[in-house]
Design a protein around this motif. Structure first.
Motif, mmCIF file in Angstrom:
data_model
loop_
_atom_site.group_PDB
_atom_site.id
_atom_site.type_symbol
_atom_site.label_atom_id
_atom_site.label_comp_id
_atom_site.label_asym_id
_atom_site.label_seq_id
_atom_site.Cartn_x
_atom_site.Cartn_y
_atom_site.Cartn_z
ATOM 1 N N ASP A 85 1.502 -23.824 6.642
ATOM 2 C CA ASP A 85 2.074 -24.949 7.148
ATOM 3 C C ASP A 85 3.480 -24.977 7.147
ATOM 4 O O ASP A 85 4.147 -23.874 6.481
ATOM 5 N N GLU A 86 3.897 -25.931 7.748
ATOM 6 C CA GLU A 86 5.628 -25.819 7.796
ATOM 7 C C GLU A 86 6.355 -25.935 6.300
ATOM 8 O O GLU A 86 7.619 -25.400 6.286
ATOM 9 N N PHE A 87 5.817 -26.275 5.378
ATOM 10 C CA PHE A 87 6.352 -26.467 3.911
ATOM 11 C C PHE A 87 6.903 -24.996 3.620
ATOM 12 O O PHE A 87 7.875 -24.895 2.944
ATOM 13 N N TYR A 88 6.314 -23.951 4.138
ATOM 14 C CA TYR A 88 6.674 -22.673 3.525
ATOM 15 C C TYR A 88 7.588 -21.883 4.407
ATOM 16 O O TYR A 88 8.203 -21.031 4.386
ATOM 17 N N ALA A 89 8.129 -22.620 5.642
ATOM 18 C CA ALA A 89 9.169 -22.064 6.442
ATOM 19 C C ALA A 89 10.581 -22.207 5.743
ATOM 20 O O ALA A 89 10.985 -23.487 5.459
ATOM 21 N N ALA A 90 11.300 -21.172 5.631
ATOM 22 C CA ALA A 90 12.593 -21.534 4.880
ATOM 23 C C ALA A 90 13.642 -22.062 5.923
ATOM 24 O O ALA A 90 13.610 -21.914 7.099
ATOM 25 N N PRO A 91 14.346 -23.345 5.438
ATOM 26 C CA PRO A 91 15.406 -23.860 6.176
ATOM 27 C C PRO A 91 16.423 -22.819 6.443
ATOM 28 O O PRO A 91 16.632 -21.732 5.970
ATOM 29 N N ARG A 92 17.484 -23.209 7.745
ATOM 30 C CA ARG A 92 18.632 -22.432 7.874
ATOM 31 C C ARG A 92 19.522 -22.114 6.786
ATOM 32 O O ARG A 92 20.078 -21.230 6.445
ATOM 33 N N ASP A 93 19.596 -23.178 5.883
ATOM 34 C CA ASP A 93 20.652 -23.272 4.771
ATOM 35 C C ASP A 93 19.943 -23.340 3.351
ATOM 36 O O ASP A 93 19.231 -24.095 3.224
ATOM 37 N N ILE A 94 19.837 -22.162 2.789
ATOM 38 C CA ILE A 94 19.308 -21.921 1.410
ATOM 39 C C ILE A 94 20.361 -21.546 0.311
ATOM 40 O O ILE A 94 21.453 -21.135 0.735
ATOM 41 N N PRO A 95 20.124 -21.848 -0.938
ATOM 42 C CA PRO A 95 21.112 -21.573 -1.911
ATOM 43 C C PRO A 95 21.309 -19.962 -1.925
ATOM 44 O O PRO A 95 20.339 -19.251 -1.499
ATOM 45 N N ILE A 118 18.769 -12.438 -0.747
ATOM 46 C CA ILE A 118 17.797 -13.816 -1.091
ATOM 47 C C ILE A 118 16.913 -14.249 -0.251
ATOM 48 O O ILE A 118 17.065 -14.233 1.002
ATOM 49 N N ARG A 119 15.543 -14.126 -1.008
ATOM 50 C CA ARG A 119 14.436 -14.734 -0.220
ATOM 51 C C ARG A 119 13.941 -16.080 -0.584
ATOM 52 O O ARG A 119 14.266 -16.534 -1.785
ATOM 53 N N VAL A 120 12.950 -16.475 0.223
ATOM 54 C CA VAL A 120 12.109 -17.567 -0.430
ATOM 55 C C VAL A 120 10.928 -17.346 -0.830
ATOM 56 O O VAL A 120 10.250 -16.253 -0.232
ATOM 57 N N ALA A 121 10.415 -18.008 -2.041
ATOM 58 C CA ALA A 121 9.040 -17.750 -2.353
ATOM 59 C C ALA A 121 8.286 -19.226 -2.782
ATOM 60 O O ALA A 121 9.068 -20.216 -2.752
ATOM 61 N N SER A 122 7.195 -19.255 -2.915
ATOM 62 C CA SER A 122 6.451 -20.618 -2.944
ATOM 63 C C SER A 122 5.669 -20.659 -4.651
ATOM 64 O O SER A 122 5.534 -19.588 -4.782
ATOM 65 N N ALA A 123 5.629 -21.595 -5.122
ATOM 66 C CA ALA A 123 5.033 -21.638 -6.459
ATOM 67 C C ALA A 123 4.130 -23.117 -6.678
ATOM 68 O O ALA A 123 4.625 -23.868 -5.984
ATOM 69 N N LEU A 124 3.387 -23.001 -7.406
ATOM 70 C CA LEU A 124 2.543 -24.423 -8.066
ATOM 71 C C LEU A 124 3.357 -24.469 -9.451
ATOM 72 O O LEU A 124 3.386 -23.655 -10.054
ATOM 73 N N VAL A 125 3.461 -25.974 -9.518
ATOM 74 C CA VAL A 125 3.852 -26.329 -11.088
ATOM 75 C C VAL A 125 2.875 -27.704 -11.453
ATOM 76 O O VAL A 125 2.717 -28.540 -10.633
ATOM 77 N N VAL A 126 2.366 -27.384 -12.545
ATOM 78 C CA VAL A 126 1.424 -28.412 -13.200
ATOM 79 C C VAL A 126 1.669 -28.633 -14.596
ATOM 80 O O VAL A 126 2.090 -27.777 -15.249
ATOM 81 N N LEU A 154 15.793 -24.308 -6.495
ATOM 82 C CA LEU A 154 14.800 -25.307 -5.699
ATOM 83 C C LEU A 154 15.067 -25.535 -4.211
ATOM 84 O O LEU A 154 16.436 -25.897 -4.079
ATOM 85 N N VAL A 155 14.309 -25.188 -3.327
ATOM 86 C CA VAL A 155 14.636 -25.289 -1.930
ATOM 87 C C VAL A 155 13.963 -26.546 -1.602
ATOM 88 O O VAL A 155 14.694 -27.674 -0.847
ATOM 89 N N ARG A 156 12.759 -26.902 -1.776
ATOM 90 C CA ARG A 156 11.985 -28.023 -1.461
ATOM 91 C C ARG A 156 10.738 -28.227 -2.442
ATOM 92 O O ARG A 156 10.474 -27.348 -3.076
ATOM 93 N N ALA A 157 10.403 -29.485 -2.665
ATOM 94 C CA ALA A 157 9.342 -29.805 -3.546
ATOM 95 C C ALA A 157 8.259 -31.097 -2.913
ATOM 96 O O ALA A 157 8.949 -31.893 -2.245
ATOM 97 N N GLU A 158 7.273 -30.970 -3.520
ATOM 98 C CA GLU A 158 6.415 -32.096 -2.906
ATOM 99 C C GLU A 158 5.150 -32.406 -3.843
ATOM 100 O O GLU A 158 4.697 -31.125 -4.482
ATOM 101 N N GLU A 159 4.649 -33.324 -4.026
ATOM 102 C CA GLU A 159 3.511 -33.725 -4.846
ATOM 103 C C GLU A 159 2.311 -32.764 -4.447
ATOM 104 O O GLU A 159 2.039 -32.569 -3.160
ATOM 105 N N PHE A 160 1.486 -32.118 -5.145
ATOM 106 C CA PHE A 160 0.257 -31.334 -4.788
ATOM 107 C C PHE A 160 -0.908 -32.143 -5.934
ATOM 108 O O PHE A 160 -0.567 -32.009 -7.030
ATOM 109 N N THR A 161 -1.739 -32.035 -5.304
ATOM 110 C CA THR A 161 -3.065 -32.513 -6.116
ATOM 111 C C THR A 161 -4.247 -31.841 -5.962
ATOM 112 O O THR A 161 -5.191 -32.145 -6.780
#
Length: 597
Positions: free
Chosen positions: A230-240, A276-284, A246-253
């Motif tokens: 889904d769109e969550f994993y698409a890197a925005p044009r401007d990243i650190p 510099i690349r982007v990656a995803s992760a889960l935090v619990v 952190l680029v973005r975060a959202e609640e995950f259940t």
């Protein structure tokens, strides 16, 4: 008196008309036997299966010319060109048995579609009885269904083509055997009617449609993909412009246990090209206001393709062999679980590659610190299983130089892939192991320009290897890929060249975890592990100990590769006790130890 038709104008047609009935019966029986061999043994070696398919195609051409034992079939002018098309396709496959699976599937599918369309059209010719119309229409529909299955299966393999074509050949043989036997009986009867009804052939045709529909329905779940990115994993044009943010975060259940909170995050990290690349992760984290020590979880193999990220799966932690998340949370520990680069985010995924995996692991922890509600401590113990076990060792080795802010108290490597060279060399000897080899080769061929399919992969296996690399281990259709790899059981090597030699061997060697980790190491290994053998792990631990690394090595009798991660495994109690000691600041021993349990 039988009517003469279009075919009788040609020498082959006259030969067809004079062919003895016993020969037609013999040809039909051969077709049934050959079709049964193909269906029952679709996992024959690739070259053998190609020969069977080529012979079956030629036999189908023979059936088109000789197996039509009724005067109505004699009027089908298209039998001769279709028969020659089957002859040509079969000859092509026999002469070039190492041709790609895509070509074999295409030839089979196109010819089945053409045969099906012509047979359906024949059902509407004048002068036919209803029994013949129904039979022709049913056989035509069967050919169309099988043709579509052969052409449009998303994971094209000789396995699928073999089952489809073998089934078709069996039904053709049974039908022509029925017709040949019935015709002989009719001709022997003095008072036989000129045009007897053939409801037996009609019944066989309807059975063939039912079998084709059942095949399509039963295999439908195997054609479904597992997940959608889904769109969550698409890197925005401007990243650190630096890693670990952190680029973005959202609640995950999904799959988050009661008494815990979860997020999925997108963050920056350093790729294989040092960009510099982007990656995803889960935090619990557990619910509460404490500062939670962090278990940095490096997951086991889920796949190579982008949609294979654990955070995308219906059971995200289970898919990467984190079967004990509830127990971890109950201990008062937080979990940061990176997907790695290229899983979820844009690839390629550096499967079995040490430094980029370690960077993704450490940067996930640093980025998770920016989640204010997570309240994470800097104190971290790195865990990893299988692929993730190798990544965990790399994480501990580079942490001091790459991310000294992360206080790595220890590294727990569980059935770790600590010897990439040995793993790739031996994995095809494991049942279904070729799918892991396909992940590794897809990664190394995309990231290292000196590694190519043309040099290392057998021509007859190239398409299968590429297709397997696009499957996740949790995909419904993975069973097809595994069975396809079993098809090479009599010739298990997918490699044309030794993968431990040349450029690939050098690249694999470069990604062997360093012997020195600079933190206490716990290694847990199943003695019955069929993926990463205990002997291989013994050698890896011995190498680390020889370099002066402190290793607490546990070997568990009777436990398989993933089984050591189950809640009932004795490893879990040992792992938790060792991790508590690291978080509590207890000093680890200064010598290597080994415990056989």
């Amino acid at each position: 008196m039988a009517r003469t038709g279009f075919l009788s104008r040609f020498p082959l047609g006259r030969l067809h008309a004079r062919l003895p009935g016993w020969m037609r019966i013999a040809v039909a029986i051969v077709a049934i036997v050959l079709g049964a061999v193909i269906v029952i043994r679709p996992t024959s070696a690739l070259d053998t299966l190609a020969l069977l398919l080529g012979g079956g195609m030629i036999l189908t051409g023979v059936l088109d010319l000789t197996g039509r034992a009724d005067d109505d079939a004699e009027r089908r002018w298209w039998q001769i060109p279709l028969a020659f098309a089957w002859f040509a396709a079969g000859t092509f496959v026999l002469l070039w048995p190492a041709l790609t699976v895509r070509i074999v599937a295409g030839l089979t599918g196109v010819l089945l579609l053409i045969s099906g369309l012509l047979t359906v059209a024949a059902a509407f010719r004048r002068g036919k009885g209803w029994d013949a119309r129904i039979a022709d229409a049913a056989f035509g529909v069967t050919g169309l269904i099988f043709g579509v299955l052969a052409l449009f299966w998303p994971d094209i393999t000789l396995l699928v083509v073999a089952v489809v074509f073998g089934g078709w050949l069996i039904m053709q043989g049974i039908t022509d055997l029925w017709k040949a036997v019935r015709t002989r009986r009719v001709r022997r009867a003095d008072d036989a009617p000129a045009a007897p009804h053939r409801w037996g052939r009609t019944a066989l045709a309807l059975v063939s449609v039912a079998a084709a529909v059942a095949t399509a329905v039963v295999t439908m779940p195997l054609r479904e993909g597992s997940t959608v990115v889904d769109e969550f994993y698409a890197a925005p044009r401007d990243i650190p412009d630096t890693a670990g943010h952190l680029v973005r975060a959202e609640e995950f259940t999904r799959d988050v246990p009661m008494g815990a909170r979860g997020w999925r995050i997108l963050y920056t990290t350093t790729g294989v090209d040092d960009e510099i690349r982007v990656a995803s992760a889960l935090v619990v984290v557990p619910e509460g206001d404490e500062r939670w020590p962090v278990v940095d979880w490096n997951h086991g193999t889920t796949g190579f393709a982008q949609h294979c990220a654990p955070s995308l799966q219906s059971r995200p932690f289970w898919s990467g062999t984190m079967y004990i998340l509830k127990k971890v949370i109950a201990e008062g520990w937080a979990v940061v679980a990176p997907d790695y680069i290229g899983l979820g985010t844009e690839g390629p995924h550096p499967y079995l590659m040490g430094e980029p995996s370690a960077h993704a692991s450490l940067d996930a922890v640093r980025a998770a610190w920016e989640l204010d509600d997570a309240r994470l401590s800097r104190s971290t113990v790195v865990w990893g299983h299988s692929q993730g076990g190798g990544a965990a060792l790399w994480t501990g080795a580079v942490a001091g130089a790459y991310a000294p802010q992360v206080w790595v108290r220890g590294v727990a490597a569980l059935a770790p892939a600590a010897d990439p060279v040995g793993l790739v060399e031996n994995v095809t000897d494991v049942t279904g192991g070729s799918i892991f080899a396909s992940f590794a080769f897809a990664a190394f061929s995309q990231i290292y320009p000196d590694v190519t399919y043309g040099e290392y992969i057998r021509p007859g296996a190239t398409t299968i290897v590429r297709a397997m690399a696009q499957r996740c281990l949790t995909d419904p259709g993975t069973v097809v890929s595994v069975l396809a790899s079993l098809g090479m059981s009599r010739d298990p090597d997918i490699f044309a060249e030794d993968p431990t030699e040349g450029a690939l061997g050098e690249d694999l060697e470069e990604n062997t975890p360093p012997a020195w980790v600079a933190a206490p190491v716990f290694v847990g290994q199943g003695a019955a592990d069929s993926v990463i053998s205990a002997a291989t792990q013994n050698a890896s631990v011995a190498r680390m100990c020889a370099a002066g690394q402190t290793v607490d090595y546990h070997l568990y009798a009777g436990y398989e590769h993933a089984q050591i991660m189950e809640g009932y495994s004795p490893l879990i109690e040992d792992l938790f006790a060792w991790t508590h000691a690291r978080f509590d600041g207890e000093q680890a021993g200064t010598e290597c130890t080994r415990t056989d349990e």
